[in-house]
Design an enzyme around this catalytic site. Structure first.
Site, PDB file in Angstrom:
ATOM      1  N   ALA A   1      -4.208   8.126   1.002  1.00 56.39           N
ATOM      2  CA  ALA A   1      -3.000   8.116   1.820  1.00 56.39           C
ATOM      3  C   ALA A   1      -2.498   6.677   1.858  1.00 56.39           C
ATOM      4  O   ALA A   1      -3.281   5.735   1.684  1.00 56.39           O
ATOM      5  CB  ALA A   1      -3.335   8.605   3.218  1.00 56.39           C
TER       6      ALA A   1
ATOM      7  N   GLY B   1      -7.523  10.335   0.783  1.00 56.78           N
ATOM      8  CA  GLY B   1      -6.664  11.506   0.579  1.00 56.78           C
ATOM      9  C   GLY B   1      -6.626  11.956  -0.879  1.00 56.78           C
ATOM     10  O   GLY B   1      -6.415  13.142  -1.158  1.00 56.78           O
TER      11      GLY B   1
ATOM     12  N   GLU C   1      -9.549  14.043  -1.354  1.00 56.70           N
ATOM     13  CA  GLU C   1      -9.315  15.291  -0.609  1.00 56.70           C
ATOM     14  C   GLU C   1      -8.353  16.231  -1.342  1.00 56.70           C
ATOM     15  O   GLU C   1      -8.531  17.447  -1.321  1.00 56.70           O
ATOM     16  CB  GLU C   1      -8.786  14.951   0.798  1.00 56.70           C
ATOM     17  CG  GLU C   1      -9.865  14.267   1.643  1.00 56.70           C
ATOM     18  CD  GLU C   1      -9.314  13.660   2.921  1.00 56.70           C
ATOM     19  OE1 GLU C   1      -8.482  12.733   2.828  1.00 56.70           O
ATOM     20  OE2 GLU C   1      -9.697  14.116   4.002  1.00 56.70           O
TER      21      GLU C   1
ATOM     22  N   GLU D   1     -12.577   6.114   4.406  1.00 55.78           N
ATOM     23  CA  GLU D   1     -11.767   5.957   5.623  1.00 55.78           C
ATOM     24  C   GLU D   1     -12.460   5.176   6.720  1.00 55.78           C
ATOM     25  O   GLU D   1     -11.825   4.399   7.430  1.00 55.78           O
ATOM     26  CB  GLU D   1     -11.340   7.341   6.156  1.00 55.78           C
ATOM     27  CG  GLU D   1     -10.272   8.040   5.338  1.00 55.78           C
ATOM     28  CD  GLU D   1     -10.824   8.864   4.180  1.00 55.78           C
ATOM     29  OE1 GLU D   1     -12.025   8.728   3.861  1.00 55.78           O
ATOM     30  OE2 GLU D   1     -10.058   9.638   3.598  1.00 55.78           O
TER      31      GLU D   1
HETATM   32  N1  CAA Z   1      -2.151   2.729   0.259  1.00 52.51           N
HETATM   33  C1  CAA Z   1      -1.165   1.849   0.034  1.00 52.51           C
HETATM   34  N2  CAA Z   1      -1.182   0.982  -0.991  1.00 52.51           N
HETATM   35  C2  CAA Z   1      -2.249   1.006  -1.811  1.00 52.51           C
HETATM   36  C3  CAA Z   1      -3.320   1.903  -1.626  1.00 52.51           C
HETATM   37  C4  CAA Z   1      -3.244   2.806  -0.529  1.00 52.51           C
HETATM   38  N3  CAA Z   1      -4.198   3.719  -0.303  1.00 52.51           N
HETATM   39  N4  CAA Z   1      -4.239   1.680  -2.591  1.00 52.51           N
HETATM   40  C5  CAA Z   1      -3.745   0.695  -3.356  1.00 52.51           C
HETATM   41  N5  CAA Z   1      -2.556   0.275  -2.893  1.00 52.51           N
HETATM   42  C6  CAA Z   1      -1.678  -0.766  -3.422  1.00 52.51           C
HETATM   43  C7  CAA Z   1      -2.211  -2.161  -3.091  1.00 52.51           C
HETATM   44  O1  CAA Z   1      -1.842  -2.523  -1.767  1.00 52.51           O
HETATM   45  C8  CAA Z   1      -1.521  -2.982  -4.144  1.00 52.51           C
HETATM   46  O2  CAA Z   1      -0.164  -3.179  -3.796  1.00 52.51           O
HETATM   47  P1  CAA Z   1       0.422  -4.696  -3.642  1.00 52.51           P
HETATM   48  O3  CAA Z   1       0.260  -5.283  -4.997  1.00 52.51           O
HETATM   49  O4  CAA Z   1       1.840  -4.434  -3.230  1.00 52.51           O
HETATM   50  O5  CAA Z   1      -0.423  -5.330  -2.601  1.00 52.51           O
HETATM   51  C9  CAA Z   1      -1.517  -2.058  -5.359  1.00 52.51           C
HETATM   52  O6  CAA Z   1      -1.709  -0.727  -4.849  1.00 52.51           O
HETATM   53  C10 CAA Z   1      -2.664  -2.329  -6.325  1.00 52.51           C
HETATM   54  O7  CAA Z   1      -3.858  -2.315  -5.595  1.00 52.51           O
HETATM   55  P2  CAA Z   1      -4.955  -3.494  -5.638  1.00 52.51           P
HETATM   56  O8  CAA Z   1      -4.301  -4.787  -5.919  1.00 52.51           O
HETATM   57  O9  CAA Z   1      -5.762  -3.392  -4.389  1.00 52.51           O
HETATM   58  O10 CAA Z   1      -5.787  -3.044  -6.926  1.00 52.51           O
HETATM   59  P3  CAA Z   1      -7.339  -3.329  -7.202  1.00 52.51           P
HETATM   60  O11 CAA Z   1      -7.572  -2.890  -8.606  1.00 52.51           O
HETATM   61  O12 CAA Z   1      -7.700  -4.711  -6.826  1.00 52.51           O
HETATM   62  O13 CAA Z   1      -8.130  -2.347  -6.204  1.00 52.51           O
HETATM   63  C11 CAA Z   1      -8.569  -0.245  -5.115  1.00 52.51           C
HETATM   64  C12 CAA Z   1      -8.005  -0.967  -6.352  1.00 52.51           C
HETATM   65  C13 CAA Z   1     -10.097  -0.464  -5.049  1.00 52.51           C
HETATM   66  C14 CAA Z   1      -8.266   1.230  -5.274  1.00 52.51           C
HETATM   67  C15 CAA Z   1      -7.909  -0.811  -3.829  1.00 52.51           C
HETATM   68  O14 CAA Z   1      -6.499  -0.812  -4.019  1.00 52.51           O
HETATM   69  C16 CAA Z   1      -8.210  -0.034  -2.589  1.00 52.51           C
HETATM   70  O15 CAA Z   1      -9.295  -0.173  -2.033  1.00 52.51           O
HETATM   71  N6  CAA Z   1      -7.263   0.811  -2.104  1.00 52.51           N
HETATM   72  C17 CAA Z   1      -7.394   1.537  -0.904  1.00 52.51           C
HETATM   73  C18 CAA Z   1      -8.250   2.787  -1.109  1.00 52.51           C
HETATM   74  C19 CAA Z   1      -8.459   3.531   0.194  1.00 52.51           C
HETATM   75  O16 CAA Z   1      -9.043   3.008   1.144  1.00 52.51           O
HETATM   76  N7  CAA Z   1      -7.997   4.812   0.256  1.00 52.51           N
HETATM   77  C20 CAA Z   1      -8.150   5.632   1.410  1.00 52.51           C
HETATM   78  C21 CAA Z   1      -6.929   5.551   2.267  1.00 52.51           C
HETATM   79  S1  CAA Z   1      -7.150   6.318   3.837  1.00 52.51           S
HETATM   80  C22 CAA Z   1      -6.840   7.960   3.600  1.00 52.51           C
HETATM   81  O17 CAA Z   1      -6.637   8.413   2.514  1.00 52.51           O
HETATM   82  C23 CAA Z   1      -6.820   8.796   4.863  1.00 52.51           C
HETATM   83  C24 CAA Z   1      -6.862  10.273   4.636  1.00 52.51           C
HETATM   84  O18 CAA Z   1      -7.923  10.871   4.576  1.00 52.51           O
HETATM   85  C25 CAA Z   1      -5.679  11.055   4.624  1.00 52.51           C
END
Ligand code: CAA
Length: 257
Positions: free
Chosen positions: A64, A109, A112, A132
């Site tokens: 998400a 998400g 999921e 999360e």
């Molecule tokens: N939401 C919004 N933006 C996201 C994102 C997310 N879930 N995941 C990645 N991005 C964005 C980053 O912010 C970045 O954008 P900017 O350049 O504008 O900052 C771009 O995508 C590229 O990401 P990274 O620079 O972080 O890429 P990386 O290769 O260094 O890392 C990653 C990749 C490990 C996937 C890392 O991006 C990450 O940890 N992302 C978050 C993953 C996460 O925690 N997902 C769960 C979300 S909570 C949820 O989903 C709740 C639910 O149950 C409904």
């Protein structure tokens, strides 16, 4: 649509989430477009199988949209959670089999959404996680409910409380995915499975999916009754006549003309 592409070939609809600058993370707009794409593919009589994937080499869906969630009040989070859950129900209850071709990160998400699909195929680079708790929240699109049902309570508890990534081969070992293939072969493998399903009776497939989903949470006797009623109902269909007759006549059945 801004973030979703739908391509049709030989009764296979491929839905691609394309928001690569955010690793295909899902905000309300992505959820709503994906819902629309699924609803129209499910309704379309030409579609027999749906494949869901993410654009690019890196991510299926990185979760998400965290930036959108950062500013949410509880009432907005409730709406957001329900929209995502509603989408997972549409996917899960699809009368057409849905294959997730997981081409990279399937996080939060994203994991999921893959859990709501009927078959999961992972590229070797796929990574699954429910991270999360690292954000101080919990899975909100079915992770606490579908993950234990798929991989067992013990593995699900570990994934959800540690929040660590699970690689593709471990995902295969714990039953989270059906196959792992080299990234370059992911589309081919997904299509191979789709074509093998397309050879079979669409009504029989639809009924099998309905029995599995409805029966899963029933007592065994209730589920068996559901199954036997559905089994007998199919004997009224042209499809069953064609399938049974084709076997007796030693020819391939033709279910789709
Ligand atoms: N939401 C919004 N933006 C996201 C994102 C997310 N879930 N995941 C990645 N991005 C964005 C980053 O912010 C970045 O954008 P900017 O350049 O504008 O900052 C771009 O995508 C590229 O990401 P990274 O620079 O972080 O890429 P990386 O290769 O260094 O890392 C990653 C990749 C490990 C996937 C890392 O991006 C990450 O940890 N992302 C978050 C993953 C996460 O925690 N997902 C769960 C979300 S909570 C949820 O989903 C709740 C639910 O149950 C409904």
């Amino acid at each position: 649509m801004k973030y979703i592409r739908v391509e049709m070939k030989d009764h296979i609809a491929t839905i691609t989430i394309d928001r690569q600058d955010a690793l295909n993370a899902m905000n309300l707009k992505v959820i709503s477009e994906l819902k629309e794409a699924f609803e129209s593919c499910i309704e379309d009589l030409q579609v027999g199988v749906i494949i869901l994937t993410g654009a690019g080499e890196k991510a299926f869906i990185a979760g998400a949209d965290i930036k959108a969630m950062q500013k949410m009040k509880p009432s907005e989070a409730l709406k957001f959670g329900k929209s995502g859950q509603n989408l997972t129900r549409i996917i899960e209850n699809s009368s057409k089999p849905v294959i997730a071709a997981v081409n990279g990160f399937a996080l939060g998400g994203g994991c999921e959404i893959s859990l709501a699909c009927h078959i999961r195929i992972a590229g070797e680079n796929a990574r699954f996680a429910q991270p999360e708790v690292r954000l101080g929240i919990i899975p909100g699109w079915g992770g606490t409910q579908r993950l234990p049902r798929l991989v067992g309570k013990g593995k699900a508890i570990e994934m959800i409380t540690r929040g660590e990534m699970t690689d593709a081969n471990t995902a295969l070992q714990i039953g989270l995915v059906n196959y792992v293939v080299p990234q370059a072969e992911l589309t081919e493998k997904s299509q191979e499975i789709a074509y093998s399903i397309l050879k079979n009776g669409p009504e029989a497939i639809r009924t099998s999916l309905a029995c599995i989903h409805k029966g899963y949470d029933m007592a065994l006797d209730e589920g068996l009754e559901l199954e036997v009623q559905a089994f007998s109902n199919l004997f009224t269909t042209d499809e069953a006549t064609e399938g049974l007759t084709a076997f007796v006549e030693k020819r391939k059945p033709d279910f789709r003309s």
